[in-house]
Design a protein around this motif. Structure first.
Motif, PDB file in Angstrom:
ATOM      1  N   MET A   1       0.820  -1.199   0.000  1.00 47.88           N
ATOM      2  CA  MET A   1       0.000   0.000   0.000  1.00 47.88           C
ATOM      3  C   MET A   1       0.860   1.258   0.000  1.00 47.88           C
ATOM      4  N   ARG A   2       1.989   1.230   0.764  1.00 42.21           N
ATOM      5  CA  ARG A   2       2.868   2.390   0.779  1.00 42.21           C
ATOM      6  C   ARG A   2       3.434   2.675  -0.603  1.00 42.21           C
ATOM      7  N   GLU A   3       3.791   1.602  -1.339  1.00 41.64           N
ATOM      8  CA  GLU A   3       4.346   1.784  -2.669  1.00 41.64           C
ATOM      9  C   GLU A   3       3.311   2.407  -3.602  1.00 41.64           C
ATOM     10  N   GLU A   4       2.058   1.960  -3.529  1.00 47.01           N
ATOM     11  CA  GLU A   4       1.009   2.524  -4.352  1.00 47.01           C
ATOM     12  C   GLU A   4       0.811   3.996  -4.033  1.00 47.01           C
ATOM     13  N   THR A   5       0.833   4.344  -2.755  1.00 56.60           N
ATOM     14  CA  THR A   5       0.650   5.732  -2.353  1.00 56.60           C
ATOM     15  C   THR A   5       1.797   6.592  -2.861  1.00 56.60           C
ATOM     16  N   ALA A   6       3.009   6.086  -2.762  1.00 55.62           N
ATOM     17  CA  ALA A   6       4.172   6.824  -3.239  1.00 55.62           C
ATOM     18  C   ALA A   6       4.098   7.032  -4.743  1.00 55.62           C
ATOM     19  N   ASP A   7       3.686   5.987  -5.481  1.00 55.75           N
ATOM     20  CA  ASP A   7       3.564   6.107  -6.929  1.00 55.75           C
ATOM     21  C   ASP A   7       2.506   7.141  -7.306  1.00 55.75           C
ATOM     22  N   ALA A   8       1.391   7.126  -6.598  1.00 57.62           N
ATOM     23  CA  ALA A   8       0.321   8.073  -6.891  1.00 57.62           C
ATOM     24  C   ALA A   8       0.780   9.505  -6.610  1.00 57.62           C
ATOM     25  N   ALA A   9       1.500   9.688  -5.508  1.00 58.20           N
ATOM     26  CA  ALA A   9       2.006  11.017  -5.172  1.00 58.20           C
ATOM     27  C   ALA A   9       3.005  11.498  -6.210  1.00 58.20           C
ATOM     28  N   ALA A  10       3.855  10.590  -6.685  1.00 59.60           N
ATOM     29  CA  ALA A  10       4.840  10.953  -7.699  1.00 59.60           C
ATOM     30  C   ALA A  10       4.159  11.350  -9.004  1.00 59.60           C
ATOM     31  N   LEU A  11       3.095  10.636  -9.366  1.00 59.20           N
ATOM     32  CA  LEU A  11       2.370  10.967 -10.591  1.00 59.20           C
ATOM     33  C   LEU A  11       1.708  12.338 -10.473  1.00 59.20           C
ATOM     34  N   ARG A  12       1.092  12.599  -9.330  1.00 58.17           N
ATOM     35  CA  ARG A  12       0.482  13.921  -9.122  1.00 58.17           C
ATOM     36  C   ARG A  12       1.525  15.025  -9.238  1.00 58.17           C
ATOM     37  N   ALA A  13       2.699  14.790  -8.673  1.00 56.10           N
ATOM     38  CA  ALA A  13       3.763  15.798  -8.737  1.00 56.10           C
ATOM     39  C   ALA A  13       4.192  16.048 -10.178  1.00 56.10           C
ATOM     40  N   ARG A  14       4.259  15.001 -10.983  1.00 61.02           N
ATOM     41  CA  ARG A  14       4.678  15.143 -12.380  1.00 61.02           C
ATOM     42  C   ARG A  14       3.622  15.869 -13.223  1.00 61.02           C
ATOM     43  N   LEU A  15       2.365  15.841 -12.758  1.00 61.24           N
ATOM     44  CA  LEU A  15       1.285  16.508 -13.487  1.00 61.24           C
ATOM     45  C   LEU A  15       0.875  17.824 -12.822  1.00 61.24           C
ATOM     46  N   ARG A  16       1.723  18.322 -11.957  1.00 62.56           N
ATOM     47  CA  ARG A  16       1.408  19.540 -11.207  1.00 62.56           C
ATOM     48  C   ARG A  16       1.165  20.742 -12.131  1.00 62.56           C
ATOM     49  N   HIS A  17       1.801  20.745 -13.295  1.00 65.83           N
ATOM     50  CA  HIS A  17       1.708  21.884 -14.214  1.00 65.83           C
ATOM     51  C   HIS A  17       0.478  21.815 -15.124  1.00 65.83           C
ATOM     52  N   VAL A  18      -0.375  20.800 -14.930  1.00 64.43           N
ATOM     53  CA  VAL A  18      -1.538  20.610 -15.800  1.00 64.43           C
ATOM     54  C   VAL A  18      -2.784  21.224 -15.166  1.00 64.43           C
ATOM     55  N   TYR A  19      -3.525  21.973 -15.975  1.00 64.10           N
ATOM     56  CA  TYR A  19      -4.862  22.454 -15.612  1.00 64.10           C
ATOM     57  C   TYR A  19      -5.874  21.640 -16.426  1.00 64.10           C
ATOM     58  N   TRP A  20      -6.958  21.250 -15.787  1.00 63.59           N
ATOM     59  CA  TRP A  20      -7.925  20.355 -16.423  1.00 63.59           C
ATOM     60  C   TRP A  20      -9.269  21.065 -16.602  1.00 63.59           C
ATOM     61  N   ILE A  21      -9.807  21.038 -17.826  1.00 67.25           N
ATOM     62  CA  ILE A  21     -11.145  21.563 -18.092  1.00 67.25           C
ATOM     63  C   ILE A  21     -11.974  20.434 -18.697  1.00 67.25           C
ATOM     64  N   GLY A  22     -12.846  19.851 -17.902  1.00 66.79           N
ATOM     65  CA  GLY A  22     -13.746  18.818 -18.383  1.00 66.79           C
ATOM     66  C   GLY A  22     -15.139  19.384 -18.554  1.00 66.79           C
ATOM     67  N   GLY A  23     -16.085  18.506 -18.861  1.00 63.42           N
ATOM     68  CA  GLY A  23     -17.460  18.970 -18.950  1.00 63.42           C
ATOM     69  C   GLY A  23     -18.243  18.328 -20.066  1.00 63.42           C
ATOM     70  N   GLY A  24     -19.486  18.761 -20.192  1.00 60.94           N
ATOM     71  CA  GLY A  24     -20.383  18.219 -21.201  1.00 60.94           C
ATOM     72  C   GLY A  24     -20.076  18.742 -22.588  1.00 60.94           C
ATOM     73  N   SER A  25     -20.589  18.053 -23.584  1.00 59.27           N
ATOM     74  CA  SER A  25     -20.385  18.455 -24.976  1.00 59.27           C
ATOM     75  C   SER A  25     -21.068  19.796 -25.238  1.00 59.27           C
ATOM     76  N   GLY A  26     -20.387  20.647 -26.011  1.00 58.37           N
ATOM     77  CA  GLY A  26     -20.969  21.928 -26.389  1.00 58.37           C
ATOM     78  C   GLY A  26     -20.872  23.004 -25.340  1.00 58.37           C
ATOM     79  N   ALA A  27     -20.040  22.810 -24.304  1.00 61.87           N
ATOM     80  CA  ALA A  27     -19.958  23.791 -23.220  1.00 61.87           C
ATOM     81  C   ALA A  27     -18.935  24.888 -23.482  1.00 61.87           C
ATOM     82  N   GLY A  28     -18.168  24.792 -24.558  1.00 56.91           N
ATOM     83  CA  GLY A  28     -17.174  25.808 -24.864  1.00 56.91           C
ATOM     84  C   GLY A  28     -15.810  25.551 -24.265  1.00 56.91           C
ATOM     85  N   LYS A  29     -15.518  24.297 -23.929  1.00 56.66           N
ATOM     86  CA  LYS A  29     -14.243  23.960 -23.278  1.00 56.66           C
ATOM     87  C   LYS A  29     -13.038  24.341 -24.131  1.00 56.66           C
ATOM     88  N   SER A  30     -13.099  24.014 -25.423  1.00 57.11           N
ATOM     89  CA  SER A  30     -11.965  24.279 -26.310  1.00 57.11           C
ATOM     90  C   SER A  30     -11.711  25.778 -26.449  1.00 57.11           C
TER      91      SER A  30
END
Length: 215
Positions: A1-30
């Motif tokens: 479990m510790r290894e999984e937690t460490a891997d997840a934390a490392a992945l989050r750190a590597r994606l720290r520079h990403v902003y995410w815009i999700g949502g329904g179709s036709g909402a103007g995301k692009s």
């Protein structure tokens, strides 16, 4: 479990520079993503643009619904099935090939921010990747806004079927249910939402997203 937690934390750190815009179709995301990127010197990663590439890279074992979808004709996809069936079996709504989105994002240099946008960014898949809770938002269109958006841009899919009116109805109903599902999921996970209606222009949507991101 510790290894999984460490891997997840490392992945989050590597994606720290990403902003995410999700949502329904036709909402103007692009549009919102491009406007913000232009103002703040960020890259844009459109999950719509890479769908053909991801479909080609996915195996039937990895993406069974996508594999089945590829074998269907246009009427089977959009006319002969109920909107409920379309919703439950649509591969991107099920998160198939989401791992390829993450792979793509990890290839971007970490010294430049990236805005990832698209309906494929499902809340339950994005939340574990957030190093900063304020780096994600979902734009959820009202039914009226979604119809106006599709009428304004035209819609190719229904015209490729034997019953364009029924296909259009099925697609709108499927997307309405998908948006409802996003509302429920974001609320359950405590993730931010911006509701987009017909009185909100692109500038207002963009400003709200920038405030959500703290930009």
């Amino acid at each position: 479990m510790r290894e999984e937690t460490a891997d997840a934390a490392a992945l989050r750190a590597r994606l720290r520079h990403v902003y995410w815009i999700g949502g329904g179709s036709g909402a103007g995301k692009s549009t919102v993503a491009r406007r913000i990127a232009a103002q703040h010197g960020l890259r844009v990663y459109s999950t719509d643009d890479v769908m053909p590439d991801h479909a080609g890279r996915s195996t039937p074992e990895e993406a069974p619904c996508l594999s089945r979808f590829k074998t269907m004709g246009m009427d089977e996809r959009w006319v002969n099935r109920s909107p409920e069936t379309m919703l439950e079996t649509f591969h991107w709504f099920r998160g198939e090939a989401f791992g390829l989105i993450v792979e793509d994002l990890l290839r971007f240099p970490a010294d430049t921010g990236v805005i990832a946008e698209g309906f494929r960014l499902l809340p339950h898949l994005v939340k574990p990747l957030l190093a900063e809770p304020g780096h994600a938002v979902w734009l959820l269109p009202t039914p009226g806004f979604r119809r106006a958006a599709f009428d304004g841009r035209g819609w190719e899919i229904p015209r490729k079927t034997s019953d364009p009116e029924l296909a259009r109805h099925n697609l709108l109903e499927r997307d309405r249910m998908f948006t409802d599902r996003l509302f429920e999921e974001t609320k359950r996970l405590g993730l931010p939402v911006i509701e987009v209606d017909t009185v909100m222009n692109e500038g207002e949507s963009t400003a709200q997203v920038m405030r959500a991101f703290g930009l």
